[in-house]
Motif scaffolding. Structure first.
Motif, mmCIF file in Angstrom:
data_model
loop_
_atom_site.group_PDB
_atom_site.id
_atom_site.type_symbol
_atom_site.label_atom_id
_atom_site.label_comp_id
_atom_site.label_asym_id
_atom_site.label_seq_id
_atom_site.Cartn_x
_atom_site.Cartn_y
_atom_site.Cartn_z
ATOM 1 N N PRO A 178 0.808 -1.226 0.000
ATOM 2 C CA PRO A 178 0.000 0.000 0.000
ATOM 3 C C PRO A 178 0.840 1.274 0.000
ATOM 4 O O PRO A 178 0.476 2.255 -0.673
ATOM 5 N N TYR A 181 1.809 2.026 -3.574
ATOM 6 C CA TYR A 181 0.670 2.513 -4.357
ATOM 7 C C TYR A 181 0.358 3.965 -4.007
ATOM 8 O O TYR A 181 0.115 4.798 -4.901
ATOM 9 N N TYR A 206 -4.337 -6.207 -5.478
ATOM 10 C CA TYR A 206 -3.565 -5.089 -6.025
ATOM 11 C C TYR A 206 -4.488 -4.022 -6.617
ATOM 12 O O TYR A 206 -4.232 -2.822 -6.483
ATOM 13 N N ARG A 209 -5.880 -2.031 -3.763
ATOM 14 C CA ARG A 209 -4.898 -1.080 -3.239
ATOM 15 C C ARG A 209 -4.746 0.120 -4.168
ATOM 16 O O ARG A 209 -4.595 1.255 -3.706
#
Length: 344
Positions: A178, A181, A206, A209
């Motif tokens: 995270p 991202y 993914y 996130r």
């Protein structure tokens, strides 16, 4: 959905002639360009025969001279191994020499073994801090004179020579956690992700996130979300078995590297027997065939449509997995001729 290629110069043992490997890799890149692939990616790794890539920009400059349209990306330049001025200049020179085809991918690095040699004392788990300091510096150097006073690098006013040909170079970040991202969305970067051999639920994680990071950044930026998987397309039982045997061999070598076992001789990691591993069910052939982009053309189309429905914008066909060279070309041809038309 668009398609991209990730391919390495790779040897599983020293019986492979490097000149043959070299020629094969370029032929695969040219096949991808002819088939309409959007981007080809080169990695950065050191002292490992399974990924021979001491400088991704050198590889991409070579490919640039033998292609016309396909874009050229680093997946990824490992931030901690570079100085910002050098990284900015080498990347910009590739953009110049390729007539503006650079896709700049940056990341933290994969193996502690490499950090022990390239940046002794740095833990792989801490290397994201170098990446987060590096990227704004590189972008600033591309714009003009810039002075940097950071935690890891300090230098007086300097600039990138040359400057990129593109007014704005597309930037990609390799992301799983995270925190990465969130950083990528704050910095307006596209996303490269790799669920390894894990099931589709990992891809869904993914995407979740990413969506959370987009909402948190709230800056109007919508990235390209690219997902990489090992890929093998086959239409007979012999090629199917060949692909499964190859990926299991490679995974045994990956385990060696991820554990930093130290059992690497002349660049060749010894394979850790998969039957000796805790959690060895994750290397079950049936599970691998299900989770990876393996299968007949129809099966692969079905899998890709699931990724497309999830919101994957680009699929990265990872060709390097220890498969023999002729089988790699057969797989690529089937993918190009029988799979990709379903998404045009």
């Amino acid at each position: 959905m668009k398609f991209q290629l990730a391919i390495n110069l790779e040897r599983m043992n020293d019986s492979a002639d490097m000149r043959v490997v070299r020629n094969h890799t370029l032929e695969m890149v040219q096949m991808a360009e002819q088939g309409g692939f959007e981007i080809v990616w080169a990695a950065e790794h050191h002292a490992l025969e399974m990924t021979i890539a001491p400088n991704p920009f050198q590889i991409l400059t070579w490919w640039a001279e033998h292609t016309d349209k396909i874009r050229l990306g680093t997946a990824v330049a490992t931030a901690a191994y570079w100085h910002p001025i050098k990284l900015a200049g080498e990347a910009a020179f590739l953009d110049l020499i390729s007539n503006g085809r650079l896709e700049f991918g940056i990341g933290s690095g994969a193996y502690q073994r490499e950090f022990d040699r390239m940046q002794p004392g740095l833990k792989q788990s801490d290397a994201w801090q170098h990446m987060q300091e590096m990227l704004p510096a590189v972008r600033a150097l591309w714009q003009g004179d810039y002075e940097h006073d950071g935690e890891f690098w300090k230098f007086p006013a300097s600039t990138s020579c040359p400057k990129p040909l593109q007014e704005e170079v597309p930037v990609w970040v390799a992301a799983r956690s995270p925190i990465t991202y969130d950083y990528a969305m704050r910095e307006k970067c596209h996303i490269l992700c790799w669920p390894l051999t894990r099931p589709f639920a990992e891809a869904e994680l993914y995407k979740q996130r990413l969506d959370e990071a987009i909402a948190k950044a709230d800056n109007g930026f919508r990235p390209t979300f690219a997902m990489m998987r090992h890929a093998a397309v086959y239409d007979n039982d012999a090629d199917r078995q060949n692909a499964l045997d190859a990926i299991r061999l490679v995974l045994g070598q990956f385990e060696n590297l991820f554990r930093n076992a130290g059992d690497v001789v002349n660049g060749f990691p010894k394979q850790i027997p998969l039957e000796e591993l805790a959690g060895r069910e994750q290397y079950d052939p049936a599970m691998l065939e299900e989770n990876l982009l393996f299968g007949s053309p129809d099966t692969v189309i079905e899998k890709l449509k699931r990724y497309e429905a999830l919101g994957v914008d680009a699929f990265v066909y990872y060709a390097s997995m220890g498969l023999d060279l002729d089988a790699q070309k057969r797989s690529m041809k089937l993918f190009r001729d029988e799979v990709m038309p379903a998404f045009n």
